[in-house]
Design a protein around this motif. Structure first.
Motif, short mmCIF file in Angstrom:
data_model
loop_
_atom_site.label_atom_id
_atom_site.label_comp_id
_atom_site.label_asym_id
_atom_site.label_seq_id
_atom_site.Cartn_x
_atom_site.Cartn_y
_atom_site.Cartn_z
N VAL A 284 4.16 1.49 0.45
CA VAL A 284 4.56 2.59 1.33
C VAL A 284 5.91 3.09 0.86
N GLY A 285 6.08 4.40 0.82
CA GLY A 285 7.35 4.96 0.39
C GLY A 285 8.49 4.55 1.29
N ASN A 286 9.70 4.55 0.75
CA ASN A 286 10.88 4.12 1.50
C ASN A 286 11.44 5.22 2.42
N ASP A 287 11.07 6.45 2.19
CA ASP A 287 11.62 7.52 3.02
C ASP A 287 10.88 7.55 4.37
N THR A 288 11.53 8.14 5.35
CA THR A 288 10.98 8.17 6.71
C THR A 288 9.67 8.91 6.78
N GLU A 289 9.56 10.01 6.01
CA GLU A 289 8.31 10.79 6.03
C GLU A 289 7.15 9.96 5.54
N SER A 290 7.32 9.22 4.44
CA SER A 290 6.24 8.38 3.93
C SER A 290 5.89 7.29 4.92
N ILE A 291 6.91 6.70 5.59
CA ILE A 291 6.65 5.65 6.56
C ILE A 291 5.86 6.23 7.75
N VAL A 292 6.23 7.44 8.18
CA VAL A 292 5.52 8.05 9.31
C VAL A 292 4.08 8.34 8.93
N ASN A 293 3.85 8.88 7.66
CA ASN A 293 2.48 9.19 7.23
C ASN A 293 1.65 7.92 7.11
N ALA A 294 2.21 6.89 6.50
CA ALA A 294 1.47 5.64 6.36
C ALA A 294 1.26 4.97 7.71
N GLY A 295 2.26 5.04 8.61
CA GLY A 295 2.12 4.40 9.91
C GLY A 295 1.02 5.05 10.74
N GLN A 296 0.95 6.35 10.66
CA GLN A 296 -0.10 7.02 11.43
C GLN A 296 -1.48 6.70 10.90
N ARG A 297 -1.63 6.36 9.63
CA ARG A 297 -2.95 6.13 9.03
C ARG A 297 -3.32 4.65 8.97
N PHE A 298 -2.35 3.77 8.72
CA PHE A 298 -2.71 2.37 8.42
C PHE A 298 -2.05 1.35 9.36
N LEU A 299 -1.32 1.81 10.41
CA LEU A 299 -0.60 0.84 11.23
C LEU A 299 -1.55 -0.12 11.94
N SER A 300 -2.70 0.38 12.37
CA SER A 300 -3.64 -0.50 13.08
C SER A 300 -4.39 -1.42 12.12
N ASP A 301 -4.59 -1.00 10.88
CA ASP A 301 -5.31 -1.83 9.88
C ASP A 301 -4.66 -1.58 8.51
N GLN A 302 -3.66 -2.36 8.22
CA GLN A 302 -2.87 -2.11 6.99
C GLN A 302 -3.63 -2.52 5.73
N ASP A 303 -4.67 -3.32 5.85
CA ASP A 303 -5.47 -3.68 4.67
C ASP A 303 -6.23 -2.48 4.13
N GLN A 304 -6.41 -1.48 4.98
CA GLN A 304 -7.13 -0.30 4.53
C GLN A 304 -6.37 0.48 3.45
N MET A 305 -5.11 0.19 3.30
CA MET A 305 -4.32 0.87 2.25
C MET A 305 -4.88 0.52 0.86
N SER A 306 -5.22 -0.73 0.64
CA SER A 306 -5.75 -1.15 -0.66
C SER A 306 -7.14 -0.57 -0.90
N VAL A 307 -7.97 -0.55 0.15
CA VAL A 307 -9.32 -0.01 0.00
C VAL A 307 -9.27 1.47 -0.32
N LEU A 308 -8.50 2.21 0.44
CA LEU A 308 -8.42 3.65 0.23
C LEU A 308 -7.81 3.99 -1.12
N THR A 309 -6.80 3.24 -1.50
CA THR A 309 -6.16 3.48 -2.81
C THR A 309 -7.16 3.25 -3.93
N GLY A 310 -7.97 2.18 -3.85
CA GLY A 310 -8.97 1.92 -4.89
C GLY A 310 -9.99 3.03 -5.00
N ARG A 311 -10.41 3.58 -3.84
CA ARG A 311 -11.39 4.65 -3.88
C ARG A 311 -10.81 5.92 -4.48
#
Length: 379
Positions: free
Chosen positions: A78-105
């Motif tokens: 996740v990016g270190n800037d606030t905008e990247s944290i907000v974008n990632a938090g809104q998408r993966f906060l409930s299931d952070q493992d989905q970051m690896s799955v989505l990135t692979g796809r």
């Protein structure tokens, strides 16, 4: 403290409830420090900022229609800037493992797209170019979901048993094998040359060592022989010096004996011979005087002639002895004895002449009576 929360160094603390966050986000983002959170009225969740990994194994069709299985590994976070944290938090906060799955796809799709525009040769020889193009095309899409990619590594490319990659690598393998054989032959030749050079040097070293040992042995033998001969040589030199001394002593004894013989035998013999010669001369003179006296008319004239001839007789005797080598052994007394001997010899000669004249006086008188009467003339 109750209600005070602090995120970990690799976490972002998301506080929901209350006022909204930056850009109208439904939560506030806190990183690097703590925050007092009212219980019940506020809710806190944590989003990881640590490095994540995603693996991709995708079948892709090249521009030549050859199916390749590409395996890759993506490192992202996740990016270190606030905008990247907000974008990632809104998408993966409930299931952070989905970051690896989505990135692979996402990367699998970009891999299929880029590989479809490349040949097998380009993919094999330009892997870094492939990875760079995938990263460039996926960067914007990954940024939208608040993720940044640190690296993309192509692990393997497989042609699924078609043999295309094997056939493509055959010439290179042959060239490599040929170079390997040449290198091996050169290495073997170099090894053989090195072995021969080593053997030659060992032989030279052995020869030099043998020569040095022989020289040392010869030197030791020579020194030992000299040491062994030193005693006999010294004894021989001593004997030689003794013999030389004895020879010199014998030579001196012989010289002394020779001088003694000359003094005792030769010189007296020479003196006796000289005396006999003087007597013979005196006898001859006597006969001459007798003949002249027989021719004279008086005895007085004869005596006068003898007296006048006496110095000449002594002179002749002395002249005879002057050539003789006479050793005078008692100094001035010896010289007196020699002089007295000369005078005595003269008187003896004169006496002998007178006696001889007396014995023939009668005959001489007759002869003188018949002579001319002139006086004897002595020359």
């Amino acid at each position: 403290m109750f209600g005070y929360r602090v995120p970990a160094p690799n976490e972002a603390m998301l506080i929901s409830g209350g006022r909204r966050g930056q850009g109208g986000a439904p939560f506030r983002v806190v990183t690097g420090h703590g925050k007092f959170v009212l219980p019940v009225f506020r809710k806190v969740r944590f989003l990881t900022l640590a490095m994540c990994e995603s693996e991709v194994a995708e079948k892709c069709v090249t521009r030549q229609g050859i199916v390749l299985t590409v395996r890759a590994v993506i490192a992202f976070k996740v990016g270190n800037d606030t905008e990247s944290i907000v974008n990632a938090g809104q998408r993966f906060l409930s299931d952070q493992d989905q970051m690896s799955v989505l990135t692979g796809r996402i990367f699998a799709g970009h891999l299929r797209s880029i590989i479809g525009s490349m040949t097998v040769e380009e993919i094999i020889t330009e892997r870094q170019k492939l990875a760079t193009e995938v990263l460039d095309t996926s960067k914007a899409e990954m940024a939208k979901i608040g993720l940044t990619v640190d690296s993309l590594q192509i692990q393997s490319i497989d042609d699924e048993g078609t043999g295309y990659i094997e056939a493509m690598s055959a010439p290179h393998k042959a060239a490599i094998q040929r170079q390997a054989q040449i290198a091996q032959a050169q290495a073997a030749q170099a090894a053989a040359e090195a072995e021969q050079e080593s053997a030659r040097r060992q032989a030279e070293y052995a020869r030099e060592t043998a020569v040095v040992q022989a020289q040392y042995s010869a030197e030791v033998d020579r020194v030992q022989a000299q040491a062994a001969q030193a005693g006999p040589l010294a004894e021989a030199h001593a004997q030689q010096e003794v013999l030389a001394a004895k020879t010199e002593l014998a030579q001196r004894a012989a010289d002394l004996r020779q001088q003694q013989l000359v003094a005792e035998v030769v010189k007296p013999a020479e003196a006796e011979a000289e005396r006999i010669r003087v007597l013979a001369l005196a006898e001859a003179e006597r006969m001459k005087i007798q003949a002249e006296a027989a021719a004279s008319h008086g005895r007085v004239a004869l005596d006068q002639a003898l007296i006048e001839q006496l110095p000449q007789i002594v002179k002749e005797a002395a002249k005879g002895l002057s050539g003789a080598h006479v050793n005078v052994l008692n100094g001035t007394d010896g010289l007196g004895e020699v002089a007295a001997g000369l005078v005595g010899q003269g008187l003896t000669i004169l006496d002998s002449v007178r006696r001889n004249l007396g014995a023939s006086e009668s005959g001489s008188g007759k002869k003188l009576a018949g002579g001319s009467g002139e006086a004897i003339k002595v020359k």
